[in-house]
Design a protein around this motif. Structure first.
Motif, PDB file in Angstrom:
ATOM      1  N   TRP A   1       0.819  -1.209   0.000  1.00  0.00           N
ATOM      2  CA  TRP A   1       0.000   0.000   0.000  1.00  0.00           C
ATOM      3  C   TRP A   1       0.849   1.253   0.000  1.00  0.00           C
ATOM      4  O   TRP A   1       0.498   2.250  -0.638  1.00  0.00           O
ATOM      5  CB  TRP A   1      -1.000   0.015   1.155  1.00  0.00           C
ATOM      6  CG  TRP A   1      -0.389   0.092   2.527  1.00  0.00           C
ATOM      7  CD1 TRP A   1      -0.135  -0.947   3.375  1.00  0.00           C
ATOM      8  CD2 TRP A   1       0.054   1.270   3.222  1.00  0.00           C
ATOM      9  NE1 TRP A   1       0.442  -0.494   4.536  1.00  0.00           N
ATOM     10  CE2 TRP A   1       0.570   0.868   4.466  1.00  0.00           C
ATOM     11  CE3 TRP A   1       0.068   2.625   2.900  1.00  0.00           C
ATOM     12  CZ2 TRP A   1       1.090   1.767   5.398  1.00  0.00           C
ATOM     13  CZ3 TRP A   1       0.589   3.524   3.829  1.00  0.00           C
ATOM     14  CH2 TRP A   1       1.087   3.093   5.067  1.00  0.00           C
ATOM     15  N   LEU A   2       2.000   1.234   0.697  1.00  0.00           N
ATOM     16  CA  LEU A   2       2.878   2.402   0.756  1.00  0.00           C
ATOM     17  C   LEU A   2       3.535   2.648  -0.595  1.00  0.00           C
ATOM     18  O   LEU A   2       3.626   3.792  -1.058  1.00  0.00           O
ATOM     19  CB  LEU A   2       3.921   2.254   1.857  1.00  0.00           C
ATOM     20  CG  LEU A   2       4.884   3.426   2.046  1.00  0.00           C
ATOM     21  CD1 LEU A   2       4.128   4.734   2.279  1.00  0.00           C
ATOM     22  CD2 LEU A   2       5.842   3.151   3.192  1.00  0.00           C
ATOM     23  N   VAL A   3       3.969   1.582  -1.250  1.00  0.00           N
ATOM     24  CA  VAL A   3       4.561   1.706  -2.585  1.00  0.00           C
ATOM     25  C   VAL A   3       3.541   2.314  -3.546  1.00  0.00           C
ATOM     26  O   VAL A   3       3.856   3.240  -4.306  1.00  0.00           O
ATOM     27  CB  VAL A   3       5.063   0.336  -3.088  1.00  0.00           C
ATOM     28  CG1 VAL A   3       5.518   0.416  -4.533  1.00  0.00           C
ATOM     29  CG2 VAL A   3       6.180  -0.181  -2.191  1.00  0.00           C
ATOM     30  N   GLN A   4       2.306   1.815  -3.485  1.00  0.00           N
ATOM     31  CA  GLN A   4       1.238   2.321  -4.366  1.00  0.00           C
ATOM     32  C   GLN A   4       0.927   3.783  -4.076  1.00  0.00           C
ATOM     33  O   GLN A   4       0.797   4.591  -5.000  1.00  0.00           O
ATOM     34  CB  GLN A   4      -0.029   1.468  -4.197  1.00  0.00           C
ATOM     35  CG  GLN A   4      -1.209   1.973  -4.990  1.00  0.00           C
ATOM     36  CD  GLN A   4      -0.965   1.977  -6.488  1.00  0.00           C
ATOM     37  OE1 GLN A   4      -0.352   1.059  -7.016  1.00  0.00           O
ATOM     38  NE2 GLN A   4      -1.417   3.005  -7.162  1.00  0.00           N
ATOM     39  N   GLU A   5       0.805   4.141  -2.810  1.00  0.00           N
ATOM     40  CA  GLU A   5       0.478   5.529  -2.451  1.00  0.00           C
ATOM     41  C   GLU A   5       1.606   6.490  -2.810  1.00  0.00           C
ATOM     42  O   GLU A   5       1.348   7.630  -3.214  1.00  0.00           O
ATOM     43  CB  GLU A   5       0.131   5.641  -0.963  1.00  0.00           C
ATOM     44  CG  GLU A   5      -1.188   5.013  -0.585  1.00  0.00           C
ATOM     45  CD  GLU A   5      -2.384   5.605  -1.320  1.00  0.00           C
ATOM     46  OE1 GLU A   5      -2.343   6.791  -1.717  1.00  0.00           O
ATOM     47  OE2 GLU A   5      -3.369   4.875  -1.505  1.00  0.00           O
ATOM     48  N   ARG A   6       2.848   6.050  -2.681  1.00  0.00           N
ATOM     49  CA  ARG A   6       3.969   6.908  -3.076  1.00  0.00           C
ATOM     50  C   ARG A   6       3.977   7.120  -4.582  1.00  0.00           C
ATOM     51  O   ARG A   6       4.284   8.213  -5.063  1.00  0.00           O
ATOM     52  CB  ARG A   6       5.287   6.325  -2.588  1.00  0.00           C
ATOM     53  CG  ARG A   6       5.393   6.385  -1.059  1.00  0.00           C
ATOM     54  CD  ARG A   6       6.701   5.900  -0.569  1.00  0.00           C
ATOM     55  NE  ARG A   6       7.537   7.093  -0.436  1.00  0.00           N
ATOM     56  CZ  ARG A   6       8.760   7.076   0.032  1.00  0.00           C
ATOM     57  NH1 ARG A   6       9.312   5.945   0.395  1.00  0.00           N
ATOM     58  NH2 ARG A   6       9.449   8.185   0.132  1.00  0.00           N
ATOM     59  N   ALA A   7       3.624   6.075  -5.345  1.00  0.00           N
ATOM     60  CA  ALA A   7       3.527   6.214  -6.798  1.00  0.00           C
ATOM     61  C   ALA A   7       2.389   7.165  -7.160  1.00  0.00           C
ATOM     62  O   ALA A   7       2.532   8.011  -8.058  1.00  0.00           O
ATOM     63  CB  ALA A   7       3.309   4.848  -7.442  1.00  0.00           C
ATOM     64  N   THR A   8       1.279   7.050  -6.468  1.00  0.00           N
ATOM     65  CA  THR A   8       0.144   7.944  -6.694  1.00  0.00           C
ATOM     66  C   THR A   8       0.536   9.387  -6.401  1.00  0.00           C
ATOM     67  O   THR A   8       0.239  10.297  -7.182  1.00  0.00           O
ATOM     68  CB  THR A   8      -1.059   7.528  -5.818  1.00  0.00           C
ATOM     69  OG1 THR A   8      -1.422   6.197  -6.131  1.00  0.00           O
ATOM     70  CG2 THR A   8      -2.237   8.457  -5.997  1.00  0.00           C
ATOM     71  N   GLN A   9       1.228   9.591  -5.297  1.00  0.00           N
ATOM     72  CA  GLN A   9       1.659  10.943  -4.916  1.00  0.00           C
ATOM     73  C   GLN A   9       2.634  11.505  -5.946  1.00  0.00           C
ATOM     74  O   GLN A   9       2.553  12.679  -6.306  1.00  0.00           O
ATOM     75  CB  GLN A   9       2.293  10.918  -3.518  1.00  0.00           C
ATOM     76  CG  GLN A   9       2.643  12.266  -2.971  1.00  0.00           C
ATOM     77  CD  GLN A   9       1.438  13.092  -2.580  1.00  0.00           C
ATOM     78  OE1 GLN A   9       0.307  12.642  -2.628  1.00  0.00           O
ATOM     79  NE2 GLN A   9       1.670  14.325  -2.210  1.00  0.00           N
ATOM     80  N   ALA A  10       3.538  10.680  -6.459  1.00  0.00           N
ATOM     81  CA  ALA A  10       4.485  11.128  -7.484  1.00  0.00           C
ATOM     82  C   ALA A  10       3.749  11.516  -8.763  1.00  0.00           C
ATOM     83  O   ALA A  10       4.082  12.519  -9.410  1.00  0.00           O
ATOM     84  CB  ALA A  10       5.507  10.036  -7.767  1.00  0.00           C
ATOM     85  N   ALA A  11       2.729  10.753  -9.139  1.00  0.00           N
ATOM     86  CA  ALA A  11       1.936  11.068 -10.327  1.00  0.00           C
ATOM     87  C   ALA A  11       1.179  12.379 -10.147  1.00  0.00           C
ATOM     88  O   ALA A  11       1.100  13.192 -11.078  1.00  0.00           O
ATOM     89  CB  ALA A  11       0.972   9.928 -10.632  1.00  0.00           C
ATOM     90  N   VAL A  12       0.645  12.606  -8.975  1.00  0.00           N
ATOM     91  CA  VAL A  12      -0.070  13.855  -8.698  1.00  0.00           C
ATOM     92  C   VAL A  12       0.885  15.038  -8.782  1.00  0.00           C
ATOM     93  O   VAL A  12       0.560  16.075  -9.379  1.00  0.00           O
ATOM     94  CB  VAL A  12      -0.762  13.792  -7.308  1.00  0.00           C
ATOM     95  CG1 VAL A  12      -1.240  15.162  -6.860  1.00  0.00           C
ATOM     96  CG2 VAL A  12      -1.900  12.798  -7.331  1.00  0.00           C
ATOM     97  N   ARG A  13       2.066  14.894  -8.214  1.00  0.00           N
ATOM     98  CA  ARG A  13       3.050  15.985  -8.283  1.00  0.00           C
ATOM     99  C   ARG A  13       3.476  16.260  -9.713  1.00  0.00           C
ATOM    100  O   ARG A  13       3.631  17.423 -10.110  1.00  0.00           O
ATOM    101  CB  ARG A  13       4.267  15.640  -7.419  1.00  0.00           C
ATOM    102  CG  ARG A  13       3.992  15.749  -5.947  1.00  0.00           C
ATOM    103  CD  ARG A  13       5.251  15.562  -5.120  1.00  0.00           C
ATOM    104  NE  ARG A  13       4.942  15.672  -3.712  1.00  0.00           N
ATOM    105  CZ  ARG A  13       5.328  14.800  -2.802  1.00  0.00           C
ATOM    106  NH1 ARG A  13       6.060  13.754  -3.146  1.00  0.00           N
ATOM    107  NH2 ARG A  13       5.010  14.963  -1.540  1.00  0.00           N
TER     108      ARG A  13
END
Length: 131
Positions: A100-112
């Motif tokens: 879940w942390l890997v996925q959320e960090r990827a999501t956050q990177a995409a948003v940025r």
């Protein structure tokens, strides 16, 4: 005949948020009273030992946990993390990140990345209209 000027105060929850600490972990004498702006400035400028310990070791509020993990507060909620975490628990999560942390960090990177793209596009449009 002017009235005595009363200093502005805030609830302990507001002061804790401004200090970046988890209110239930603060000492009772801090939690159970209102804090004046001058007291808040004093706590910020010269933090007492309990405040320095809370900031360093936690438990930390959701905003700080999300920032340290590099994800959004919404990402914490989606992953089911609703309790305050200590610095040691955060380091453990970062050392061996769950899926879940890997996925959320990827999501956050995409948003940025998307935010940067939109900002660049808007700057380009503004430059064109000025010309």
């Amino acid at each position: 005949m002017s009235a005595e000027k009363k200093s502005q105060t805030m609830k302990a929850a507001t002061a804790a948020k401004k200090l970046g600490i988890y209110l239930p972990a603060a000492p009772e004498e801090f939690r159970d009273r209102e804090v004046s702006r001058s007291e808040l400035a004093e706590l910020t400028a010269a933090p007492p030992a309990w405040l320095a310990t809370l900031r360093a070791d936690g438990p930390h509020p959701r905003e700080v946990v999300a920032q340290k993990l590099g994800i959004s507060i919404s990402g914490l909620a989606r992953s089911g993390v609703d309790q305050a975490l200590t610095t040691a628990e955060i380091k453990d999560l970062l050392a061996a990140p769950p899926a879940w942390l890997v996925q959320e960090r990827a999501t956050q990177a995409a948003v940025r990345a998307e935010n940067a793209r939109v900002k660049a596009r808007n700057a380009e449009r503004a430059a064109r209209t000025e010309s």
